[in-house]
Design an enzyme around this catalytic site. Structure first.
Site, PDB file in Angstrom:
ATOM      1  N   ASN A   9       0.869  -1.173   0.000  1.00  0.00           N
ATOM      2  CA  ASN A   9       0.000   0.000   0.000  1.00  0.00           C
ATOM      3  C   ASN A   9       0.909   1.227   0.000  1.00  0.00           C
ATOM      4  O   ASN A   9       1.515   1.547   1.014  1.00  0.00           O
ATOM      5  CB  ASN A   9      -0.889  -0.038   1.259  1.00  0.00           C
ATOM      6  CG  ASN A   9      -1.698   1.233   1.437  1.00  0.00           C
ATOM      7  OD1 ASN A   9      -1.748   2.076   0.539  1.00  0.00           O
ATOM      8  ND2 ASN A   9      -2.327   1.370   2.589  1.00  0.00           N
ATOM      9  N   LYS A  11       0.157   4.252  -0.220  1.00  0.00           N
ATOM     10  CA  LYS A  11      -0.484   5.420   0.409  1.00  0.00           C
ATOM     11  C   LYS A  11      -0.290   6.670  -0.473  1.00  0.00           C
ATOM     12  O   LYS A  11      -0.263   6.550  -1.693  1.00  0.00           O
ATOM     13  CB  LYS A  11       0.059   5.612   1.827  1.00  0.00           C
ATOM     14  CG  LYS A  11      -0.072   4.328   2.659  1.00  0.00           C
ATOM     15  CD  LYS A  11       0.116   4.539   4.122  1.00  0.00           C
ATOM     16  CE  LYS A  11      -0.001   3.211   4.833  1.00  0.00           C
ATOM     17  NZ  LYS A  11       0.076   3.338   6.267  1.00  0.00           N
ATOM     18  N   HIS A  96      -9.280   0.773   5.129  1.00  0.00           N
ATOM     19  CA  HIS A  96      -7.989   0.977   5.800  1.00  0.00           C
ATOM     20  C   HIS A  96      -8.221   1.882   7.017  1.00  0.00           C
ATOM     21  O   HIS A  96      -9.056   2.785   6.976  1.00  0.00           O
ATOM     22  CB  HIS A  96      -6.985   1.620   4.835  1.00  0.00           C
ATOM     23  CG  HIS A  96      -5.597   1.611   5.389  1.00  0.00           C
ATOM     24  ND1 HIS A  96      -5.174   2.553   6.295  1.00  0.00           N
ATOM     25  CD2 HIS A  96      -4.563   0.758   5.207  1.00  0.00           C
ATOM     26  CE1 HIS A  96      -3.917   2.277   6.631  1.00  0.00           C
ATOM     27  NE2 HIS A  96      -3.524   1.194   5.981  1.00  0.00           N
ATOM     28  N   GLU A  98      -6.708   4.306   8.097  1.00  0.00           N
ATOM     29  CA  GLU A  98      -6.555   5.749   7.834  1.00  0.00           C
ATOM     30  C   GLU A  98      -7.826   6.322   7.221  1.00  0.00           C
ATOM     31  O   GLU A  98      -8.155   7.496   7.428  1.00  0.00           O
ATOM     32  CB  GLU A  98      -5.326   5.984   6.931  1.00  0.00           C
ATOM     33  CG  GLU A  98      -4.033   5.770   7.730  1.00  0.00           C
ATOM     34  CD  GLU A  98      -2.839   5.316   6.932  1.00  0.00           C
ATOM     35  OE1 GLU A  98      -2.855   5.408   5.697  1.00  0.00           O
ATOM     36  OE2 GLU A  98      -1.873   4.838   7.560  1.00  0.00           O
ATOM     37  N   GLU A 168      -5.063  -5.432  10.724  1.00  0.00           N
ATOM     38  CA  GLU A 168      -4.044  -4.411  10.931  1.00  0.00           C
ATOM     39  C   GLU A 168      -4.266  -3.743  12.288  1.00  0.00           C
ATOM     40  O   GLU A 168      -5.088  -2.819  12.401  1.00  0.00           O
ATOM     41  CB  GLU A 168      -4.119  -3.354   9.820  1.00  0.00           C
ATOM     42  CG  GLU A 168      -3.892  -3.928   8.439  1.00  0.00           C
ATOM     43  CD  GLU A 168      -3.323  -2.885   7.503  1.00  0.00           C
ATOM     44  OE1 GLU A 168      -2.209  -3.066   7.034  1.00  0.00           O
ATOM     45  OE2 GLU A 168      -4.006  -1.860   7.278  1.00  0.00           O
ATOM     46  N   GLY A 174       2.775   1.840  10.824  1.00  0.00           N
ATOM     47  CA  GLY A 174       3.696   2.956  10.656  1.00  0.00           C
ATOM     48  C   GLY A 174       4.421   3.353  11.929  1.00  0.00           C
ATOM     49  O   GLY A 174       5.066   4.393  11.985  1.00  0.00           O
ATOM     50  N   SER A 214       3.861  -2.582  10.327  1.00  0.00           N
ATOM     51  CA  SER A 214       5.321  -2.612  10.471  1.00  0.00           C
ATOM     52  C   SER A 214       5.938  -3.958  10.101  1.00  0.00           C
ATOM     53  O   SER A 214       6.893  -4.417  10.736  1.00  0.00           O
ATOM     54  CB  SER A 214       5.726  -2.188  11.884  1.00  0.00           C
ATOM     55  OG  SER A 214       5.286  -0.861  12.138  1.00  0.00           O
TER      56      SER A 214
HETATM   57  C1  PEP Z   1      -0.588  -0.122   6.424  1.00  0.00           C
HETATM   58  O1  PEP Z   1      -0.837   1.065   6.558  1.00  0.00           O
HETATM   59  O2  PEP Z   1      -1.385  -0.859   5.826  1.00  0.00           O
HETATM   60  C2  PEP Z   1       0.650  -0.637   6.989  1.00  0.00           C
HETATM   61  C3  PEP Z   1       0.707  -1.893   7.290  1.00  0.00           C
HETATM   62  O3  PEP Z   1       1.681   0.274   7.162  1.00  0.00           O
HETATM   63  P1  PEP Z   1       3.146  -0.039   7.745  1.00  0.00           P
HETATM   64  O4  PEP Z   1       3.625  -1.306   7.082  1.00  0.00           O
HETATM   65  O5  PEP Z   1       3.950   1.145   7.383  1.00  0.00           O
HETATM   66  O6  PEP Z   1       2.989  -0.231   9.224  1.00  0.00           O
END
Ligand code: PEP
Length: 256
Positions: A9, A11, A96, A98, A168, A174, A214
């Site tokens: 992703n 973003k 997601h 966000e 998630e 992040g 992460s």
């Molecule tokens: C995400 O936003 O879907 C995600 C997993 O981000 P990150 O890998 O940066 O934690």
């Protein structure tokens, strides 16, 4: 039994030229490899055509980070599922964290989007997961159940192949903090149990549940090797070809 999916992703990163370059780097690093699973990148809308020119599904599949819950018409700034399909998109991320947080998207919107995605013959990646306070209060399972029950029973065309789930934990996105293998496996197994209740055992056996938060080359093998983890949804580490390929290699090794 389940092919892994490693999905990037991007973003709000990577305009068309940077995106094309990243996709070309991925293609180069993955060239000639026979992968046991699927690899997907989800660029911003405007970058999709540029990436599509490079990634022709071999092996990198093309996805989108969002879509409109409406079919077409006077919805300024929105992009429909049919437009994404025409641009070569095969997967669309929905819900997601966000978008839940910043755009205040709701279960009703997720249901409408996923139904449109499925109707168009595309696959949906439905994200869910608890925030830190909910985990600290011991409510992770309750929250996950509510998010799954708010959407899955209302899907009209969902099956094990056109629907991918992505757990998630919001506190791990992040932040550099990753769910421990025990925490990830626990919620993945629990989520699969909820899918059994809603969609039946066979669907649950074949439905892929990704982990996101992460994930990086150093922890991918262990996480994706867990019994109920079928791949990863990758944010930050998807922005560098070598890191993303490192995660794909971790997924490969976990299934060897
Ligand atoms: C995400 O936003 O879907 C995600 C997993 O981000 P990150 O890998 O940066 O934690």
């Amino acid at each position: 039994m389940r092919r892994y999916l490693v999905a990037g992703n991007w973003k709000m990163n990577m305009g068309p030229s940077a995106g094309r370059e990243l996709a070309a780097g991925l293609q180069e690093l993955l060239q000639g490899r026979q992968l046991r699973g699927d690899v997907l990148v989800c660029p911003p809308y405007v970058t999709i055509p540029a990436v599509g020119e490079v990634a022709k599904g071999e092996p990198v599949l093309l996805g989108a980070q969002n879509c409109s819950d409406q079919e077409k018409g006077a919805y300024t700034g929105q992009v429909s599922v049919d437009m994404l399909k025409e641009a070569g998109v095969q997967y669309v991320i929905v819900a997601h964290s966000e978008r839940r947080e910043y755009q205040k998207e709701t279960d009703d919107m997720f249901v409408a989007k996923i139904n449109r995605i499925h109707e168009a013959g595309l696959k949906a990646i439905f994200c869910f997961g608890e925030v830190l306070g909910e985990r600290k209060d011991g409510r992770a399972e309750e929250v996950v159940r509510k998010q799954l029950e708010g959407v899955l029973p209302r899907l009209e065309f969902a099956n094990a192949y056109n629907t991918v789930l992505a757990y998630e934990p919001v506190w791990a996105i992040g932040t550099g903090e990753t769910a421990s293998p025990e925490q990830a496996q626990e919620i993945h197994a629990f989520s699969r149990k909820v899918v059994v209740e809603i969609m039946g055992q066979e669907v649950a056996d074949y439905m892929r549940i990704l982990y996101g938060g992460s994930c990086k080359p150093g922890n991918a093998r262990e996480l994706i090797g867990l019994p109920d983890v079928d791949g990863g949804l990758i944010g930050g580490a998807a922005l560098k070809a070598a890191d993303f390929v490192g995660i794909i290699e971790g997924a490969e090794a976990s299934q060897a």
